[in-house]
Design an enzyme around this catalytic site. Structure first.
Site, PDB file in Angstrom:
ATOM      1  N   GLU A 175      11.752  10.236   0.166  1.00 23.95           N
ATOM      2  CA  GLU A 175      11.003  10.476   1.313  1.00 23.95           C
ATOM      3  C   GLU A 175      11.768  10.649   2.304  1.00 23.95           C
ATOM      4  OE1 GLU A 175       7.541   6.870   1.014  1.00 23.95           O
ATOM      5  OE2 GLU A 175       9.013   6.453   2.043  1.00 23.95           O
ATOM      6  N   GLU A 259       6.028   5.360  -6.509  1.00 22.98           N
ATOM      7  CA  GLU A 259       6.288   4.137  -5.295  1.00 22.98           C
ATOM      8  C   GLU A 259       4.782   4.698  -5.173  1.00 22.98           C
ATOM      9  OE1 GLU A 259       7.481   2.886  -0.789  1.00 22.98           O
ATOM     10  OE2 GLU A 259       8.955   3.948  -1.973  1.00 22.98           O
TER      11      GLU A 259
END
Length: 702
Positions: A175, A259
């Site tokens: 991320e 995720e």
């Protein structure tokens, strides 16, 4: 044995409501869909298992069995771990194998141990990894660098050479954006380092733009060659569009969800996990799905300390743990599928009345499994399955979960005439398979819950070899930085030291580096420790810590007393800014935080100060040991240095909370002080017989 809501074989009358509309799926082993590459969970993205390592060996093994042992509990088929990097990555930090350039130590922390234990239970488990945070030296602060590629390869060498494990896949970074050049650099470095078989996935971002880079892969052949798998997060929130699926298909790449998030309680979490796994394939075409996270080995006041996890392991001193309903959501997939099976697209769809169904087949044996959830259904539905040639003709094991009872075995189904019919109740999960062996594993005699033992003392001399313990003491939970076991600077035994001396490239924003210990219900107590300051260092004791951030942000709520190398002492209250959209701890803890909040947003306030240098005649406080003690008695907070009262204040802001140790953050550096003889004693009690860690805690490494 008859059941009210079980399968009804073809030709047997069903209820009038269920007959109104029969939905059909077709299962054909000859019409192969995409290859299934696993369902699993993240270990990391925070110090998610920091307390698990300190459990007694019996309970530690049971917890790991419940998550990783095949055909027993969750039966995960893939595990994604955080490559530790010293920085906070949601709930805390884990020690890097390379704190500074040229430093390599492959026994720091517990991540290696978790991987070994998981793989020992399931040799077929697929291993994946990526970094959230990394040390500051990597790329001199720029992660997208050759340094980062070398950092990854050095970690892989330790995993292979020291721990005997091979990674199956690796991500660029969690991320933190996109770098085409880094993906190419990492692929080349992996190949040159002997890790050519490790598949590279990119770029593990979230939000609407998380897959924008795939169009660049059509034009950039070297980027296309570097990236083996397209990966991103939270397809449950933002599914892949039809256009994106077309591009990915044209690239010849598979798609992974590295995720997803299911922040629910109770049975709602179980059924939502199955819904998430099913929709990831039906809507987005993802062939591997990993949820954050697996085992909640964290203190209750830490963010996301309960709702995502499948098992709570927050009391190593008692051995108590709790299996959440969520675990059986994973079991509905994990015990019915294996990596290498293939989706049968004719059996994968959304149900007309609400819910989803996914079907997979074993191309070698003809076995098949069907996983169904009716989370959004309002009424009973009827599903008819047609089975084609090439599939197993055996009976189907049928397992069901409802709000009342989870992972319950029902009567087997015997297909007739090339199929069977199943009546589906709302808000229910069903898994069916011709593959036998499913089991609802459990263990008897789980120890009763007990509070953290007080009085408590650790002189850090009970760890014969710090490397065997991952260099981490019992029961401390580092929020940022690394408080590691080491030799005292005077060679008089062992102590702990905050070893990270520069700002990390932390996934979450930084604050002072600190570790916590104890119970958030503590009120009146004394916390003390000896500290040794290097030149320019500061060290602090923390108390009544009742909040450690919301997952992205780690400013504590509580008090600390700080001593610097010039003999200046200060007593400080901290008011960490709370993200109102995120909740931490249980309902009681949330209510406590709300009651304590005086609406002041963020910041620190000095309550008292003292100059211990005798009127400005400086005697350095560095390079020698000093005793610090912080006492909480009602609203009165008192600080002591070397047995002498030096600061005192009255504050009712925080009446309860945990203890901690702090290495304050400075503008250019982080303090690296030593701590020894940590002691926590209730006010009015003696520490003559301190409670020590349970005797059967076993080292992580030998």
């Amino acid at each position: 044995m008859k059941r009210i809501i079980t399968m009804l074989l073809a030709g047997i009358t069903v209820s009038a409501a269920a007959q109104q509309h029969v939905q059909t799926i077709s299962i054909d082993a000859g019409k192969k869909g995409k290859t299934f590459e696993g369902i699993g969970a993240v270990n990391g993205g925070g110090a998610t298992s920091v307390l698990l390592k300190d459990y007694p060996e019996k309970q530690r093994a049971e917890i790991l069995d419940m998550v990783y042992k095949p055909m027993f509990g969750a039966s995960l088929s893939t595990l994604l771990v955080e490559i530790p990097g010293d920085g906070n990555s949601t709930q805390g930090s884990m020690p890097s194998h390379s704190h500074y350039r040229g430093d390599y130590n492959y026994r720091r922390g517990y991540t290696w141990w978790v991987m070994k234990e998981a793989k020992k239970r399931n040799p077929q488990l697929s291993l994946d990894a990526t970094a959230w945070s990394v040390p500051g030296w990597v790329g001199k602060g720029n992660f997208w660098s050759q340094d980062a590629a070398d950092y990854y390869v050095s970690w892989l060498r330790g995993l292979r050479d020291i721990h005997g494990l091979e990674l199956d896949a690796i991500g660029c970074r969690n991320e933190k954006g996109v770098s085409h050049e880094f993906a190419k650099t990492l692929r080349r470095t992996l190949n040159d380092g002997g890790f050519g078989k490790v598949r590279l996935h990119a770029f593990d971002n979230w939000g609407k733009g998380k897959l924008d880079f795939i169009n660049d892969m059509k034009r950039d052949s070297s980027l296309h060659a570097a990236v083996d798998i397209i990966s991103a997060h939270t397809f449950g929130e933002i599914p892949v569009t039809e256009e994106q699926k077309s591009v990915i298909g044209g690239l010849g790449k598979t798609l992974w969800n590295t995720e997803d998030h299911v922040y629910k309680k109770g049975f709602e979490c179980l059924i939502s996990i199955v819904n998430c796994f099913n929709r990831n394939y039906i809507e987005s075409g993802a062939t591997k799905v990993v949820n954050w996270y697996d085992i909640a080995g964290v203190y209750p006041l830490e963010p996301y300390s309960e709702d995502p996890a499948m098992l709570l392991a927050r009391e190593p001193w008692s051995g108590h743990y709790t299996v959440r309903e969520a675990l059986w959501g994973y079991a509905h997939y994990g015990q019915f599928t294996q990596i290498g099976w293939q989706y049968a697209d004719g059996g994968c769809r959304k149900l007309d009345g609400g819910g989803t169904v996914v079907t997979m087949t074993n191309p070698q044996t003809g076995d098949y499994s069907i996983i169904i959830e009716t989370k959004d259904a309002r009424t009973t539905q009827t599903l008819k399955a047609k089975t084609a040639k090439g599939l197993s003709k055996g009976k189907l094991n049928l397992w069901r979960s409802t709000e009342q009872k989870q992972f319950e075995r029902l009567d087997d189904i015997t297909p007739r005439g090339g199929g069977f019919t199943l009546v589906l109740e709302p808000n229910t999960v069903y898994s069916l398979s011709t593959m036998p062996g499913q089991r609802k594993g459990s263990f008897a005699g789980i120890p009763a819950s007990k509070p953290f033992p007080l009085p408590y003392k650790d002189d850090f001399n009970g760890y014969d070899s710090p490397a065997e313990w991952g260099y981490l003491p019992h029961y401390t939970a580092d929020i940022i930085g690394t408080f590691e076991l080491t030799e005292r600077p005077d060679n008089k035994g062992q102590c702990i030291r905050q070893t990270v001396g520069e700002h990390t490239q932390s996934w979450a924003p930084e604050w002072h580096y600190y570790t916590i210990i104890g119970d958030s219900a503590w009120s009146d107590y004394e916390v003390s420790a000896d500290v040794y300051l290097n030149p320019q260092d500061e060290a602090a004791l923390m108390g009544r810590v009742c909040h450690v951030g919301t997952g992205y942000g780690i400013i504590a709520k509580g008090y600390y007393m700080k001593l610097d190398d010039k003999g200046r002492c200060s007593l400080v209250i901290t008011r960490g800014k709370e993200n109102k959209k995120e909740k931490v701890g249980d309902a009681e803890q949330q209510a406590l935080i709300a009651a304590m909040d005086d609406k002041t947003e963020g910041g620190e306030k000095i309550l008292a100060t003292a100059d211990l240098t005798n009127g400005g005649v400086h005697a350095s406080f560095a390079l020698q040991w000093h005793s610090l003690k912080l006492r909480f008695d009602g609203d009165v907070i008192t600080g002591y240095v070397d047995g002498r009262e030096v600061v005192k204040a009255t504050s009712a802001q925080y009446p309860r909370g945990m203890a901690g140790l702090m290495a304050p953050m400075q503008e250019q550096r982080i303090s690296t002080p030593y701590f020894d003889n940590l002691e926590i004693v209730p006010v009015g009690r003696s520490a003559a017989t301190p409670a020590m860690p349970l005797p059967d805690i076993k080292p992580l490494y030998k």
